[in-house]
Design a protein around this motif. Structure first.
Motif, PDB file in Angstrom:
ATOM      1  N   VAL A 191       0.833  -1.206   0.000  1.00 32.08           N
ATOM      2  CA  VAL A 191       0.000   0.000   0.000  1.00 32.08           C
ATOM      3  C   VAL A 191       0.867   1.255   0.000  1.00 32.08           C
ATOM      4  O   VAL A 191       0.546   2.245  -0.667  1.00 32.08           O
TER       5      VAL A 191
ATOM      6  N   VAL B  82       0.195   4.083  -2.780  1.00 32.25           N
ATOM      7  CA  VAL B  82      -0.122   5.464  -2.405  1.00 32.25           C
ATOM      8  C   VAL B  82       1.063   6.390  -2.690  1.00 32.25           C
ATOM      9  O   VAL B  82       0.898   7.466  -3.276  1.00 32.25           O
TER      10      VAL B  82
ATOM     11  N   SER C 170      -0.488   3.414   4.148  1.00 26.94           N
ATOM     12  CA  SER C 170      -1.038   4.697   3.689  1.00 26.94           C
ATOM     13  C   SER C 170      -0.504   5.855   4.525  1.00 26.94           C
ATOM     14  O   SER C 170      -0.070   6.888   3.993  1.00 26.94           O
TER      15      SER C 170
ATOM     16  N   HIS D 114       1.967   9.109   3.430  1.00 30.54           N
ATOM     17  CA  HIS D 114       1.659  10.526   3.655  1.00 30.54           C
ATOM     18  C   HIS D 114       2.803  11.218   4.379  1.00 30.54           C
ATOM     19  O   HIS D 114       3.205  12.332   4.022  1.00 30.54           O
TER      20      HIS D 114
ATOM     21  N   ARG E  80      -6.709   2.498   1.137  1.00 29.75           N
ATOM     22  CA  ARG E  80      -6.787   3.622   0.217  1.00 29.75           C
ATOM     23  C   ARG E  80      -7.930   4.565   0.573  1.00 29.75           C
ATOM     24  O   ARG E  80      -7.943   5.727   0.163  1.00 29.75           O
TER      25      ARG E  80
ATOM     26  N   SER F 175      -6.667   7.650   2.341  1.00 33.83           N
ATOM     27  CA  SER F 175      -5.724   8.492   1.604  1.00 33.83           C
ATOM     28  C   SER F 175      -6.463   9.346   0.577  1.00 33.83           C
ATOM     29  O   SER F 175      -6.981   8.815  -0.411  1.00 33.83           O
TER      30      SER F 175
ATOM     31  N   GLY G  19      -6.689   7.295  -3.849  1.00 35.97           N
ATOM     32  CA  GLY G  19      -7.762   7.179  -2.862  1.00 35.97           C
ATOM     33  C   GLY G  19      -9.082   6.626  -3.387  1.00 35.97           C
ATOM     34  O   GLY G  19      -9.332   6.585  -4.599  1.00 35.97           O
TER      35      GLY G  19
END
Length: 223
Positions: free
Chosen positions: A20, A24, A101, A105, A180, A183, A188
């Protein structure tokens, strides 16, 4: 080799987190580098297929490298995984996906806790998820049967292709869909759209087990 359940769950957690994180993170990077949506999708696709080859190769011997509740469910249905291990595997996969995720970020200096606003809904999307998951599970089952050593590449190449031939860009994974949802980036999906995706993925997984169990049954096995 035999590994304890705790080690297998850790492998599933780490594998799903890196998967993931790649989905992402590469989506964020691609979206920042180009305004061309097709090019951004390509920049999201290639790292995802590549990381799957790596993760399945290095973690497959430990946990089976499911990283996907739909895959774990398929193995339970065809009786190659104990029912009692399904819930722990799914929990580890979902937890790993969410962490992936959040870490993505953090790497790009974005707000760590987000909720996606990207709408992904409709009959075409749901059919696409059934097809995507059917193909993924079918690829794994047939790959194990005929070319076990090639499964990492088969899965990586299948997902790379499915990004482009499915309307949903091939989530094919309930843990990834949930992660997702956390996000609000290129990768997303609005959280309210996640349950329908998960239902479609389960349907695709079950159908794949049914069809591939029949398809892969050798004449000698049927006697």
């Amino acid at each position: 080799m035999t590994f304890t359940l705790s080690r297998r769950l850790t492998a599933e957690f780490l594998g799903t987190a890196f998967l993931v994180g790649t989905v992402v993170g590469s989506g964020i990077m691609a979206d920042a580098l180009t305004e061309d949506v097709a090019l951004a999708l390509l920049g999201n696709t290639l790292p995802t297929g590549a990381i799957l080859v790596v993760l399945i190769t290095i973690l497959g011997p430990i946990s089976g490298a499911h990283f996907n509740p739909a895959v774990s469910l398929a193995f339970v249905i065809n009786k190659t995984m104990p029912v009692a291990e399904l819930a722990p595997y799914v929990i580890a996969q979902i937890a790993g996906g969410i962490v992936g995720s959040l870490v993505a970020h953090a790497m790009f200096d974005l707000t760590i806790f987000q909720m996606s606003t990207t709408v992904r809904s409709g009959t075409g999307q749901w059919i696409a998820e059934i097809v995507a998951t059917f193909g993924l599970v079918g690829t794994i089952l047939a790959g194990i049967r005929f070319r076990g050593d090639a499964v990492p590449w088969l899965v990586g190449l299948y997902i790379t292709a499915a990004y482009w031939f499915t309307a949903s860009t091939s989530f094919a994974n309930p843990a990834v869909a949930i992660a997702r949802g956390f996000s609000d980036t290129f990768a997303g999906i609005r959280m309210m759209d996640v349950p329908a995706f998960i239902l479609a993925q389960i349907v695709g997984s079950v159908l794949a087990v049914i069809v591939l169990t029949w398809l892969l049954r050798d004449t000698k096995d049927a006697q």
